[in-house]
Design an enzyme around this catalytic site. Structure first.
Site, PDB file in Angstrom:
ATOM      1  N   CYS A  50      25.087-100.210 -15.191  1.00  0.00           N
ATOM      2  CA  CYS A  50      24.991 -99.321 -16.350  1.00  0.00           C
ATOM      3  C   CYS A  50      26.263 -99.270 -17.178  1.00  0.00           C
ATOM      4  O   CYS A  50      26.346 -98.520 -18.149  1.00  0.00           O
ATOM      5  CB  CYS A  50      24.614 -97.907 -15.910  1.00  0.00           C
ATOM      6  SG  CYS A  50      25.856 -97.116 -14.851  1.00  0.00           S
ATOM      7  N   HIS A  59      32.926 -79.917 -29.202  1.00  0.00           N
ATOM      8  CA  HIS A  59      31.642 -79.414 -29.688  1.00  0.00           C
ATOM      9  C   HIS A  59      31.202 -80.118 -30.961  1.00  0.00           C
ATOM     10  O   HIS A  59      30.025 -80.436 -31.147  1.00  0.00           O
ATOM     11  CB  HIS A  59      31.735 -77.906 -29.926  1.00  0.00           C
ATOM     12  CG  HIS A  59      31.732 -77.111 -28.672  1.00  0.00           C
ATOM     13  ND1 HIS A  59      32.031 -75.776 -28.622  1.00  0.00           N
ATOM     14  CD2 HIS A  59      31.458 -77.468 -27.384  1.00  0.00           C
ATOM     15  CE1 HIS A  59      31.943 -75.335 -27.373  1.00  0.00           C
ATOM     16  NE2 HIS A  59      31.603 -76.348 -26.607  1.00  0.00           N
TER      17      HIS A  59
END
Length: 596
Positions: free
Chosen positions: A518, A204
């Site tokens: 990518c 987080h």
């Protein structure tokens, strides 16, 4: 050199370089301070029976104060990073609202006649001990949330609640770990970067730091022992390195790099719209960006006619360690599509494995999750999760610029099964009279060698291919690039890897299936002429690489690139190929364009 100068030079502490994991890119240079976020050990103190109610009330008051502070941080997070990210703080608020735990502490205070802070701390440490032993990323994140929340409660209990961050503007913060709330405050109080001894790139605190563009490196072993308070430190979030006591030469190099990157942020992104996406001989090349969190860079990319070649949606799970509802996903995807309209947005469905999931989804422990139960395998085994995301993507496709990309596909049967689920969801939406793009494109990542080899067969079911070279290289060479023992064997210019990439591009050309690349190879300067020579006409790179990629393409001629590719195909080693590419690029493009 004079004796005084020699003494000055010799008195400079030896430069120390510490390795960690990249949490958020960027460079921070400043003196550092150590931020103590842990709970201090407190003395056990006996209380009288008459004092029990007062101690329990002190505990409840401290928890209310902590709750109010976290609510304020959540409000600040909502303002600066949006409500999707601010949901991270809901876990901390739930911890404070856990009446079962609060009551258990109150019972212990009354039964043992002990002071509230001692009992509270002991109960918290018992909970943390079991959680921190777990390999489950959700439980580890829960332990971080509990520790951060408890530290606030403890500070209010003992009357030593302070915020060291507020008094250290323009200094780099070091700690064992930070809570997501402290990362929001780091941004608020002008702290230029941070590093921690523990933590991962998907924690987080890392997600918040990335969304706020705060340079950060985590998981730095020995950080607090080897980095004195007040030392000059460089946090290199681009390479995952912390440099303590940098030499004058190192400082000069990093300051120049930081100036260059700041110039890019302030000027080059804003000037994207003026750059032609063509080679010197007029061949059009599609330039796309790789993204994973909504940031203020998105608008600059969109206004510069840059679409999205890879939008990693895992963030929306990792932010709260649970799958967002269909309504929440629809809102998020719609906002992203609206921002980039009319440019394409390629949304990759959740690429989550057992190392990132929890609860009912964390069904097995794997020694190597990168090669295990993830991507399309996860989707097909858990169709309810997959259907919800597909339904949200379809509902958000009203702008007709969303494309769906499926990860880790290795066989036509997997793709066919996924297609059947997608078609079923379409029929469901049609029956509900909900608008969606009926022609939405569904493509696949080419990151498994078998997928590249079978590209022609897969083209019958896929609307487009996107080559993910990061995984393709490690799977093709059996090299885990995170393993320091074998990382040197991870070579993007290995002839076997290049043949797999070339095979995919050729299959796309033969079948009329658009191919993009990518992976990190797309952003490496030396790769650009080689890939153009193979026939690639679509590159997707990180935002900082977009302007320089366009400038390199503007200086290239397709026929010259094809000649280079032919020469490369005759070489048998990565070393010889890289040497040829470096010599060719320096002579034909210029050394100043060398990056990556």
């Amino acid at each position: 050199m004079t004796s005084a100068a020699a003494r000055t030079k010799s008195s400079h502490p030896r430069e120390i370089r510490l390795r960690g994991a990249i949490a958020s890119p960027g460079i921070a240079i400043a003196r550092c301070f150590k931020h103590d976020v842990g709970i201090r050990i407190v003395e056990k103190r006996k209380i009288s029976a008459d004092a029990v109610e007062g101690e329990i009330q002190r505990l409840r008051d401290a928890m209310l104060s902590a709750r109010e502070e976290i609510r304020q941080i959540q409000f600040e997070a909502d303002r600066v990073v949006g409500d999707a990210m601010a949901k991270i703080f809901e876990a901390q608020l739930m911890i404070l609202d856990d009446e079962t735990f609060i009551n258990s502490v109150a019972v212990e205070i009354a039964r043992q006649k002990l002071n509230a802070e001692f009992v509270y701390q002991r109960q918290i440490q018992r909970n943390l001990k079991s959680l921190r032993k777990s390999n489950d990323s959700y439980l580890k994140e829960m332990a971080n949330d509990i520790n951060a929340t408890a530290a606030k409660v403890f500070g209010f209990l003992v009357g030593r609640h302070s915020n060291k961050l507020v008094n250290n503007k323009n200094k780099i913060a070091l700690a064992e770990e930070f809570s997501p709330g402290e990362i929001v405050l780091i941004n608020k109080y002008g702290i230029p970067g941070y590093a921690t001894q523990v933590g991962g790139s998907t924690s987080h605190m890392a997600l918040i730091a990335k969304s706020l563009s705060i340079p950060a490196v985590v998981g730095v072993s020995g950080l607090l022992e080897r980095c004195p308070d007040g030392a000059t430190v460089i946090v290199d979030g681009n390479r995952g390195e912390v440099i303590v006591h940098p030499s004058e030469e190192t400082l000069s190099e990093y300051k120049a790099e930081r100036r260059k990157r700041r110039s890019y942020l302030s000027k080059e992104l804003q000037g994207l719209g003026k750059l032609e996406h063509t080679t010197k001989d007029g061949t059009e090349v599609e330039i796309l960006a790789n993204l994973e969190i909504p940031t203020d860079v998105d608008q600059s990319l969109a206004s510069g006619n840059i679409g999205v070649g890879l939008y990693r949606t895992e963030f929306f799970y990792l932010a709260s360690m649970k799958f967002p509802s269909e309504a929440d996903q629809t809102r998020i995807y719609s906002e992203i599509a609206r921002t980039f309209f009319p440019n394409p947005v390629t949304m990759r469905t959740f690429d989550l494995g057992s190392d990132k999931t929890t609860g009912e989804y964390h069904q097995i422990d794997e020694d190597n999750p990168a090669m295990g139960w993830r991507g399309i395998r996860f989707h097909l085994d858990l169709p309810r999760v997959f259907r919800t995301q597909i339904k949200a993507l379809l509902r958000a496709s009203e702008f007709r610029n969303i494309r769906i990309m499926l990860p880790m596909v290795s066989s036509p049967s997997e793709l066919a099964k996924a297609r059947r689920i997608i078609n079923s969801v379409k029929r469901e939406l049609k029956a509900e009279k909900i608008k969606y793009d009926p022609d939405i494109e569904v493509g696949i990542m080419v990151e498994v060698p078998a997928t590249a080899i079978m590209a022609e067969s897969l083209a019958r079911h896929a609307d487009f291919f996107s080559v993910g070279t990061n995984d393709l290289i490690q799977y093709a060479l059996a090299v885990d690039r995170g393993n320091k023992k074998v990382a040197k064997l991870y070579r993007e210019y290995h002839p076997g890897v290049l043949r797999l990439v070339d095979m995919t591009i050729k299959a796309g050309i033969k079948t009329g299936t658009p191919v993009s690349l990518c992976g990190e190879m797309a952003g490496k300067s030396l790769s650009v002429p080689l890939l153009l020579g193979m026939g690639l006409r679509s590159f997707s790179v990180t935002p900082p690489r977009v302007p320089s990629l366009i400038k390199i393409i503007n200086r290239l001629d397709i026929s010259a690139c094809e000649e280079l590719t032919a020469r490369v195909s005759e070489l048998a080693t990565a070393e010889k190929i890289e040497a040829l590419l470096l010599d060719w690029f320096t002579r034909n493009v210029g050394e100043k364009y060398l990056e990556g």
